[in-house]
Design an enzyme around this catalytic site. Structure first.
Site, PDB file in Angstrom:
ATOM      1  CE  LYS A 106      46.528  -0.198  19.699  1.00  0.00           C
ATOM      2  NZ  LYS A 106      46.838  -1.620  20.212  1.00  0.00           N
TER       3      LYS A 106
HETATM    4  C1  LIG Z   1      45.433  -2.576  19.871  1.00  0.00           C
HETATM    5  C2  LIG Z   1      45.220  -3.724  19.494  1.00  0.00           C
HETATM    6  C3  LIG Z   1      44.724  -4.460  18.532  1.00  0.00           C
HETATM    7  C4  LIG Z   1      43.831  -4.265  17.668  1.00  0.00           C
HETATM    8  O1  LIG Z   1      45.363  -3.529  16.211  1.00  0.00           O
HETATM    9  P1  LIG Z   1      44.224  -2.503  15.374  1.00  0.00           P
HETATM   10  O2  LIG Z   1      45.077  -1.799  14.450  1.00  0.00           O
HETATM   11  O3  LIG Z   1      43.278  -1.303  16.449  1.00  0.00           O
HETATM   12  O4  LIG Z   1      43.000  -3.055  14.787  1.00  0.00           O
HETATM   13  C5  LIG Z   1      44.783  -6.673  18.455  1.00  0.00           C
HETATM   14  N1  LIG Z   1      44.990  -6.350  20.151  1.00  0.00           N
HETATM   15  C6  LIG Z   1      45.975  -5.626  20.359  1.00  0.00           C
HETATM   16  C7  LIG Z   1      46.346  -6.610  21.612  1.00  0.00           C
HETATM   17  C8  LIG Z   1      45.977  -4.411  20.568  1.00  0.00           C
HETATM   18  O5  LIG Z   1      46.885  -3.790  21.507  1.00  0.00           O
END
Ligand SMILES: *Cc1c(COP(=O)(O)O)cnc(C)c1O
Length: 434
Positions: A106
């Site tokens: 993210k």
């Molecule tokens: C947010 C997150 C996900 C999921 O991603 P999405 O785009 O919401 O499907 C998977 N793994 C980690 C470590 C995350 O922080």
């Protein structure tokens, strides 16, 4: 490029407005008016291009309202850590998206959104307030992405005693324009406070206020780049004929939507698979055709504990709301905690690779899909060191906590304790804005 909303009653929106609004007035998400297809020569040359060059080629058609030099500058500041492709075992690879400041994928989306906001604020003048609710990972990425961004004050609302110690330190030790609000309540209470903040007329008159969660298209656009970059790297290793499949550990389905956008734009990808934990609304939908929303279940991979994935409407729209076309393009498998746990042990003992629980969900699914004809790449979404409690349970051997995290754990936490009561929160925010 212009943007529209999913109910198709708003067209011709600029990227600037999509960025500042987050969602359209009727609550539906914004999407591009169309998906530009990359050139044949770009695909032929993928394996010799840099990450920044690929990012520019993929993102520029969406961002025609920015001068090219400004976009290049923003891209350089967004993608300023490595995203290597490493081998797990024969034909199975990891795209390591976790080398950013908060050790989860993210970071890229949050950083890009912060850069874009400060670009427009510098042009237009004015300040903006970001209010974001988090159960852990989003808050830390947003905190680091927006840290020291001029004209932006970020308020991160998290539930007291319900995030991991590491996640809490990532949000509460920065200071400056990052304000950690420790809410005496649940994640839902935090989300409720943010939603009320966004529609409160008194607050709206005092300041521009927006949010930074994954429904904002600005968080998704830079993630399309990951999947072209994955192909570039596998082709560098194995030759330009290779057609890999991608597995994406999924919660709100933002990252897999970005992968689907990449394929639509011409990224040479064979199959796409969204791996979920026990929160399996979409795997069940794909096998039964019925939408059945259940409350979120708590699992080892907590960033994917989502009952009703908020990017699902974008995927449906991409395939013209046609169930059979959606099924042809996206596969989805649900993996339980026991399988996740076993995979963490197995990958470490057999392949010498430590996986975080989210990536492990992807690896289990990838092994089910594996065939010998083409490679599979799993989006490795978090660094294992972010989840020491789970790893320590799976593996008796101690693993080393990276130096940076160790330092972080010893820093002093600074948060503002807050009742979950909106009037108190509003009073606080008003006093901040004066
Ligand atoms: C947010 C997150 C996900 C999921 O991603 P999405 O785009 O919401 O499907 C998977 N793994 C980690 C470590 C995350 O922080």
């Amino acid at each position: 490029m212009k943007f529209k909303n999913l109910s198709n009653n708003i067209h011709g929106k600029s990227f600037r407005d999509v960025l500042f609004e987050g969602v359209s007035a009727d609550g539906t998400l914004y999407v591009p008016e169309y998906f530009p297809v990359v050139s044949k020569s770009f695909i032929e040359n993928l394996s010799i291009l840099s990450l920044e060059d690929i990012a520019f080629e993929v993102m520029q058609p969406f961002l025609t309202e920015l001068p090219e030099e400004s976009l290049k500058h923003i891209i350089n500041r967004t993608f300023n850590f490595t995203i290597p492709l490493t081998k797990l075992q024969k034909n199975i690879f990891l795209l390591e998206l976790f080398h950013g400041p908060t050790l989860a994928f993210k970071d890229v989306g949050a950083r890009f959104m912060a850069e874009m906001l400060s670009y427009f604020l510098a042009e237009e003048g004015g300040d903006i307030i970001i209010a974001v609710a988090t159960s852990g990972d989003t808050g830390s990425a947003v905190a680091h992405g927006f840290y020291n961004t001029p004209h932006v004050e970020a308020y991160i609302l998290y539930p007291s005693n319900k995030v991991s110690p590491l996640q809490e330190k990532q949000m509460t030790t920065l200071g400056k324009n990052i304000h950690a609000i420790e809410v005496k309540g649940s994640f839902d209470d935090c989300q409720h406070l943010v939603k009320q903040t966004l529609v409160d007329n008194d607050l709206k008159q005092m300041a521009a206020i927006t949010t930074a969660n994954s429904i904002n298209l600005a968080r998704l656009l830079p993630q399309i780049v990951y999947y072209f970059w994955a192909v570039a790297q596998i082709r560098r290793q194995q030759g330009s004929h290779v057609l890999p499949s991608m597995v994406v550990p999924s919660g709100n389905f933002g990252n897999i939507t970005a992968a689907a956008y990449a394929k639509k734009m011409g990224a040479p990808i064979k199959n796409l698979l969204a791996a979920t934990n026990s929160n399996d609304m979409i795997p069940r939908y794909l096998s039964t055709g019925k939408i059945d929303i259940q409350p979120a279940k708590v699992t080892l991979s907590n960033a994917m504990d989502v009952g009703n994935p908020n990017n699902f409407p974008r995927l449906q729209a991409l395939y013209d709301y046609d169930y059979s076309v959606l099924r042809q393009n996206i596969q989805s498998l649900s993996i339980n905690d026991e399988q996740t746990f076993e995979e963490i042990k197995l990958s470490y003992t057999v392949n010498g690779k430590l996986l975080d629980p989210h990536t492990a969900v992807g690896v289990v699914a990838a092994k089910m899909l594996a065939d010998t004809s083409s490679p599979i790449i799993i989006a490795a979404t978090a660094h294992p060191a972010k989840f020491p409690e789970v790893i320590a349970q799976a593996l008796p051997q101690k693993f080393e906590i990276p130096e940076a995290l160790f330092k972080l754990l010893n820093k002093e936490k600074k948060s503002i304790l807050m009742d979950k009561d909106f009037s108190k929160w509003k009073q606080f925010l008003v006093s901040e804005l004066r």
